[in-house]
Design a protein around this motif. Structure first.
Motif, PDB file in Angstrom:
ATOM      1  N   ILE A 137       0.870  -1.182   0.000  1.00 54.04           N
ATOM      2  CA  ILE A 137       0.000   0.000   0.000  1.00 54.04           C
ATOM      3  C   ILE A 137       0.905   1.230   0.000  1.00 54.04           C
ATOM      4  N   PRO A 182      -1.525   1.663  -5.298  1.00 58.10           N
ATOM      5  CA  PRO A 182      -0.963   3.026  -5.228  1.00 58.10           C
ATOM      6  C   PRO A 182      -1.928   3.941  -4.481  1.00 58.10           C
ATOM      7  N   SER A 183      -1.407   5.037  -3.981  1.00 58.39           N
ATOM      8  CA  SER A 183      -2.280   5.976  -3.275  1.00 58.39           C
ATOM      9  C   SER A 183      -3.226   6.668  -4.265  1.00 58.39           C
ATOM     10  N   GLY A 192       5.320   7.999   9.647  1.00 59.09           N
ATOM     11  CA  GLY A 192       6.004   9.301   9.690  1.00 59.09           C
ATOM     12  C   GLY A 192       6.118   9.797  11.111  1.00 59.09           C
ATOM     13  N   PHE A 233       4.105  17.967   7.624  1.00 59.38           N
ATOM     14  CA  PHE A 233       3.979  17.478   6.248  1.00 59.38           C
ATOM     15  C   PHE A 233       3.604  18.606   5.281  1.00 59.38           C
ATOM     16  N   TYR A 283      13.472  -1.482   5.112  1.00 56.01           N
ATOM     17  CA  TYR A 283      13.737  -1.941   3.758  1.00 56.01           C
ATOM     18  C   TYR A 283      14.863  -1.151   3.126  1.00 56.01           C
TER      19      TYR A 283
END
Ligand SMILES: NC(=O)c1ccc[n+]([C@@H]2O[C@H](COP(=O)([O-])OP(=O)(O)OC[C@H]3O[C@@H](n4cnc5c(N)ncnc54)[C@H](O)[C@@H]3O)[C@@H](O)[C@H]2O)c1
Ligand SMILES: CCCCCCCCCC=O
Length: 810
Positions: A111, A139-140, A212, A336, A413
């Motif tokens: 996601i 995908p978003s 985040g 953000f 990752y």
């Protein structure tokens, strides 16, 4: 069945065919992705421009370049990553094959988020493909144009059954989450992260959560504020602050706040001109919902720079806020967006306290020229990543695990970490049905004596390689007899056999292939070296590669009158060597390597196992000078052929290097002949096509059996235990030097030595390492009519001599 259910079912069915597991299939898919980024860069950039107003260069710099790097790494290292990983053993398992087998997990759900839509969606996909999984890609939906491009393009390049794209918003994602997956890899905010984990828990599905949070940035008064603020401004305003690892806020002493504001303002002007709105390198807020969310955060804070905005254009100027209080709205959640609050602290102590009061951030930044400050900040805080004196760049270092901790995420990752994250690291122990006596110490009836032996065997870990294991097996057989038969003999804590426990310092750490490449440019042959060069010639290799100064180095001079004739050295069996194949030759900068397929195998020859071919290469001189590495009774021959084989189950030199016989190297010396050797012609011609470092070519219809005699003619050879002859000089080689020489004419020799160039550009001549001291080793010579039965006995003999000499058994 819903669209989402269908996609998952199709991916599962495709996974069950087993095709995603083949390493060749994985590499093909990764190469297809590489092609996608080469061929469709402009389509990709155009969509990202519409979504986030990123420039074409910006999209490449921050998104696709990193993906290309990840793809290269995965393609180049996949075989090594996917190979079984031998592990350290204790004495109880010394004769077993013990290794980790990385296996695919199954069907992975990815996601993605919208802020770096390609980077955060495709980077996990690279890991999923590399690890052999199927993957459903979501995908978003927030990045409308990019989601559409992904949906259209990915199926054109990669296996659409194995890696389907499912577009949609919250309902579609929720429907996906109702399906069963083998792993869920989610990137996005922490609130949704919790929902993902809840859904995953129903099936005990493991998750990676890339979240985040508020990443703090401490600026110490003891640093170059111009540089610090320029780097912070870059980290903050790139992508309009919509970066998971953007510095969220600054902590600094009140005395430097004004300077910080001025320097950040200067950097904004330098990057985005006086009018960022018209600057092609300044982005936009993704949508009006986020625009409003960010503008609301300004409430109650003082704007020191920027503040301009335009809702219809989703534009918010790079903004700095001064004297911000911890209670301010802007400090309650991840910003953000392009607002940079500055909070006052009295110094490092208060900064650390402040940071530790909040959730563990994804990144933590500290600017200071004082190492003590940097060290305290790392030691006394926790965060996903830590950077001193820079921002963001750790994301681009594939050898660093990228991920959060606590509220900023779980799992990690990038590079090999993506592969491992999306693999099951399966523990494997393969035992033989013999040596049952050794096990009696763990079978009831349990006694203190048996416990004593068990303590000894379990608490001692070893890494002696195959030869050491053979010696220990002999000891264990004795122990088994003792445990079984002499239970009346009291167990002695202090045995007269000591096994030196393995620890890292005992041997060179396993070097990754990328490290090998990075350092290979720093060593050279004597012929390349001149006084004004910085490269290391053979006598100085050991300064950089400690193994090159070891006690079992190659090549050697063989003194024919001193070799030990041994009847336990039988002929070899070559498998595949008569097959006609296409092979690739590549100029590696120090020599030319001719790659051989792993289907070429080698057994017999008293080698302790089965070996797979890797490559062959030559060592030569120049201008009539001889160039063999080994010498016999002091005589150097015109050229030498080395055929490199790696023992099963190792997949690379890195894995084999701790095994004294991890590599089997077959060596042939050449003698000058009056006539050309016609079988060398295609090899010589191919060298003319790989003149320069890195160039490669294919030789069609090649047969290894054309250049070497058949196995039945190769019963006569020398054998000794040594090392690779180029750095890192790994002491892992069972050397076989055949008596039969191969013919080559002087014309052919000249042709060979005059074609290629070293990595430095100089002519590639005299590519041999000088002979090394024997250091007490014995060279054996085979004797015709040898029988296989003596092989074990012979290796135990060799190992005892070597272990005794290196002090492993006292
Ligand atoms: N750690 C990282 O690598 C990384 C990278 C990028 C962004 N982020 C973080 O992501 C956040 C920004 O992204 P976002 O969350 O706005 O992205 P987003 O809105 O695109 O959401 C991410 C994904 O979650 C799905 N989603 C949203 N709501 C959902 C729900 N209720 N149920 C199920 N699925 C749902 C969306 O469809 C999307 O695919 C920030 O907090 C940022 O720091 C982290
Ligand atoms: C050269 C630096 C690249 C930085 C890319 C940052 C990507 C962050 C992904 C999370 O939002």
């Amino acid at each position: 069945m819903s669209r989402e259910q269908q996609a998952v079912a199709r991916a599962r069915k495709a996974f069950e065919t087993g095709r995603s597991k083949s390493v060749e299939h994985r590499i093909r898919q990764l190469k297809n992705l590489q092609r996608l980024f080469t061929e469709k860069q402009s389509v990709i950039s155009a969509a990202v421009k519409k979504d986030l107003n990123k420039s074409e260069v910006g999209t490449q710099l921050y998104e696709t370049l990193g993906l290309e790097g990840e793809l290269n790494t995965a393609i180049n290292h996949l075989k090594e990553w996917a190979a079984p990983r031998p592990v350290e053993k204790n004495l109880l398992t010394i004769s077993d094959t013990v290794y980790i087998k990385p296996e695919p997990l199954g069907v992975v759900l990815i996601i993605g988020a919208w802020n770096y839509p390609w980077a955060v969606t495709i980077q996990p996909l690279i890991g999923a493909i590399a690890a052999g999984n199927a993957a459903v890609i979501k995908p978003s939906e927030v990045c409308v144009h990019t989601a559409k491009v992904m949906e259209d393009l990915l199926p054109l390049y990669i296996d659409k059954e194995l890696y389907p794209v499912v577009t949609g918003g919250v309902p579609e994602t929720q429907e996906l989450l109702r399906q069963r997956f083998d792993h869920i890899f989610y990137t996005g905010n922490s609130v949704v992260g919790k929902l993902i984990m809840e859904a995953a828990a129903k099936n005990l599905t493991p998750v990676t959560l890339e979240l985040g949070g508020k990443s703090p940035c401490y600026i110490d008064k003891n640093c170059d504020l111009t540089i610090a603020c320029r780097r912070v401004a870059w980290g903050k305003y790139t992508n309009c602050g919509q970066t998971c690892i953007a510095p969220d806020y600054i902590l600094c002493e009140p005395s430097i706040q004004d300077r910080v504001i001025e320097e950040v303002k200067k950097a904004i002007k330098e990057f985005y001109t006086d009018n960022p709105k018209t600057c092609p390198d300044y982005g936009r807020i993704i949508n009006q919902r986020h625009f409003k969310r960010i503008m609301n955060m300004l409430e109650g804070s003082t704007v020191a720079a920027g503040g301009d905005n335009e809702e219809s254009d989703c534009y918010i100027a790079p903004t700095v806020l001064r004297d911000v209080k911890p209670e301010a709205k802007v400090m309650q959640e991840e910003i953000f967006g392009p607002l940079l609050p500055i909070l006052s602290v009295s110094g490092l102590d208060e900064a650390i306290k402040f940071i530790n009061k909040g959730e563990k951030p994804l990144a933590l930044y500290c600017f200071s020229s004082d190492n003590k400050v940097i060290n305290r900040m790392t030691d006394e805080t926790s965060s996903g990543g830590f950077l001193a004196n820079d921002c963001l760049v750790h994301f681009s270092v594939g050898s660093l695990p990228f991920g959060g901790v606590g509220n900023s995420g779980m799992g990690c990752y990038h590079g090999k970490y993506s592969f491992d994250q999306l693999s099951h690291l399966r523990s494997c122990l393969i035992k033989k049905l013999n040596m049952e006596g050794v096990n009696s110490m763990r079978y009831p009836p349990h006694t203190p004596k048996k416990l004593g032996w068990a303590r000894f065997f379990i608490l001692n870990s070893v890494d002696l390689g195959w030869v050491g294991r053979m010696a220990l097996l002999a000891v264990m057989a004795v122990v088994a007899a003792v445990v079984l038969q002499t239970t009346s003999v009291p167990f002695k804590e202090k045995s007269n056999v000591h096994f030196k426990p393995f620890h890292q310092g005992d041997s060179e750490p396993i070097r990754s292939a990328s490290h090998r490449t990075a350092v290979s440019a720093q060593w050279c042959y004597q012929s390349q070296y001149s006084c004004d060069d910085t490269c290391r010639d053979p006598i100085r290799w050991a300064a950089q590669f400690p193994s090159c100064g070891g006690l079992r180095q190659s090549p050697i001079n063989i003194v024919s009158t001193k070799v030990h004739v041994n009847s336990a050295l039988p002929p070899f069996n070559f498998i595949g060597h008569t097959n006609t194949i296409n092979i690739t030759v590549e100029n590696k900068g120090h020599s030319a390597h001719f790659a051989l397929p792993q289907s070429f195998r080698l057994t017999g020859g008293a080698l302790p196992g089965h070996y797979r071919a890797a490559q062959f290469h030559f060592h030569w001189g120049g201008n009539g000078r001889p160039g063999s590495e080994h010498t016999i009774d002091g005589e150097q021959f015109p050229m030498e052929l080395h055929i490199v084989h790696i023992k099963e189950p190792y997949g690379s030199l890195a894995e084999a290097e701790h095994d004294m016989a991890g590599i089997a190297l077959l060596a042939f010396l050449f003698e000058e002949s009056s006539d050309d050797n016609p079988h060398l012609d295609s090899l010589i011609a191919s060298l003319g096509r790989v003149k320069n470092n890195g160039s490669s070519t294919v030789i069609p219809n090649f047969r290894l059996s054309d250049i070497i005699p058949s196995d039945k003619d190769l019963f006569s050879y020398y054998r000794y235990v040594g090392s690779m002859t180029t750095p890192g000089c790994e002491q892992a080689v069972a050397w076989t030097l055949f008596h039969r020489t191969l013919p080559i004419s002087s014309r052919q020799l000249d042709a060979i030595t005059q074609q290629c160039r070293f990595w430095t550009g100089q002519p590639m001549t005299d590519i041999f390492r000088p002979t090394q001291p024997l250091d007490g080793r014995v060279v054996y010579r085979s004797k015709a009519g040898a029988a296989l039965g003596g092989v074990m006995h012979w290796w135990v003999g060799v190992s005892s001599v070597l272990l005794g000499r290196t002090g492993l058994i006292h």
